[in-house]
Design an enzyme around this catalytic site. Structure first.
Site, PDB file in Angstrom:
ATOM      1  CB  CYS A  70      -0.844  -0.037   1.275  1.00  0.00           C
ATOM      2  SG  CYS A  70      -1.887   1.415   1.519  1.00  0.00           S
ATOM      3  CB  CYS A 181      -2.870   4.017  -5.464  1.00  0.00           C
ATOM      4  SG  CYS A 181      -4.194   3.206  -4.519  1.00  0.00           S
TER       5      CYS A 181
HETATM    6  N1  DGL Z   1      -3.880   0.725  -1.828  1.00  0.00           N
HETATM    7  C1  DGL Z   1      -3.474   1.894  -1.204  1.00  0.00           C
HETATM    8  C2  DGL Z   1      -2.293   2.563  -1.843  1.00  0.00           C
HETATM    9  O1  DGL Z   1      -1.518   1.895  -2.469  1.00  0.00           O
HETATM   10  C3  DGL Z   1      -4.422   2.801  -0.501  1.00  0.00           C
HETATM   11  C4  DGL Z   1      -5.797   3.004  -0.999  1.00  0.00           C
HETATM   12  C5  DGL Z   1      -6.665   3.653   0.062  1.00  0.00           C
HETATM   13  O2  DGL Z   1      -7.052   2.943   0.988  1.00  0.00           O
HETATM   14  O3  DGL Z   1      -6.939   4.851  -0.058  1.00  0.00           O
HETATM   15  O4  DGL Z   1      -2.095   3.736  -1.714  1.00  0.00           O
END
Ligand code: DGL
Length: 253
Positions: A70, A181
């Site tokens: 993430c 993301c």
């Molecule tokens: N998957 C996450 C990232 O790579 C975060 C998405 C979220 O929960 O806003 O930033």
């Protein structure tokens, strides 16, 4: 021992998919904090606290390495996680460096899509100041894509309308879209349709290669002839609902 994967929700599955391709013999525990997603519109402190509590859960399950799959949680917490734990902690980083190298001199710009928090954080600002001396990188927060993904909607009129609304109308001036993301690679097909001819890159493969190198150097890789398995947790609860598992495995396929 297992490798722990952590994300705010299902985005980290796009990273786990690469890991399963490169290291099918490892055992994985995937933790998506679905009850608290999205993270990208929260404060750094909130994301840090949620990340620590998920990681503590994974630690109790005995992991040999952690992938913070993430970008948002990486920006908010990776430094502190590395200080607290002595197993390898691998984070995500938007692929700014290769994108700038590719577009420099080509008279094209780079567009980075990420969450509002990732784009605001010091970690991202540092990356830009190190690798974008010519200022060819633009930034675009796309938080609604996370909400679509969490509802398992990866294409269709709603998604297309949102992307057409937020993407610059002169998209042809961009040579590369950087997906900063881990939820966003799930939209690669629709992005390719809306931004034809623009390269779309993410950091997933690089992250998994790095994980492999680290495990190898620490002699922690499983034997190559064993078949690994994946266990899923959703905000601390074991996932055993067959239809949810089916949705996860569709993403991992
Ligand atoms: N998957 C996450 C990232 O790579 C975060 C998405 C979220 O929960 O806003 O930033």
């Amino acid at each position: 021992m297992c490798i722990g994967f952590f994300d705010s929700g299902i985005g980290g599955l796009s990273v786990l998919k690469e890991a399963l391709r490169l290291m099918p013999n490892e055992n994985y525990i995937y933790y998506g904090d679905t009850d608290n997603a999205p993270y990208g519109i929260k404060t750094k402190e909130e994301v840090k606290a949620l990340t620590f509590s998920a990681v503590e859960f994974l630690v109790r399950l005995n992991i040999k390495a952690l992938v913070v799959a993430c970008n948002t949680a990486t920006s908010a917490a990776v430094r502190d996680l590395r200080q607290k734990y002595d197993f390898p902690v691998i984070g995500m980083e938007p692929a700014i460096k290769p994108a700038v190298e590719k577009n420099n001199g080509a008279e094209k710009r780079v567009l980075t899509l990420a969450t509002p928090l990732t784009l605001k954080e010091e970690k991202f600002r540092d990356l830009i100041s190190r690798f974008d001396p010519g200022h060819i990188v633009d930034m675009l927060p796309a938080p609604k894509l996370v909400e679509f993904a969490e509802r398992f909607i990866f294409s269709g009129p709603e998604v297309e309308a949102y992307l057409r609304e937020i993407l610059p109308s002169d998209i042809e001036k961009y040579g590369t879209l950087v997906l900063g993301c881990t939820h966003f690679p799930l939209f690669k097909e629709v992005l390719a349709k809306i931004a034809p001819g623009v390269d779309i890159i993410d950091g997933n493969e690089g992250t998994v290669r790095h994980l492999h190198e680290v495990l190898k150097s620490e002699n922690k890789l499983e034997s190559p002839d064993q078949k690994g398995k994946v266990t899923f947790y959703k905000s601390g609860v074991l996932v055993d609902d067959p239809s949810l598992l089916e949705n996860y495995w569709k993403i991992l396929a």
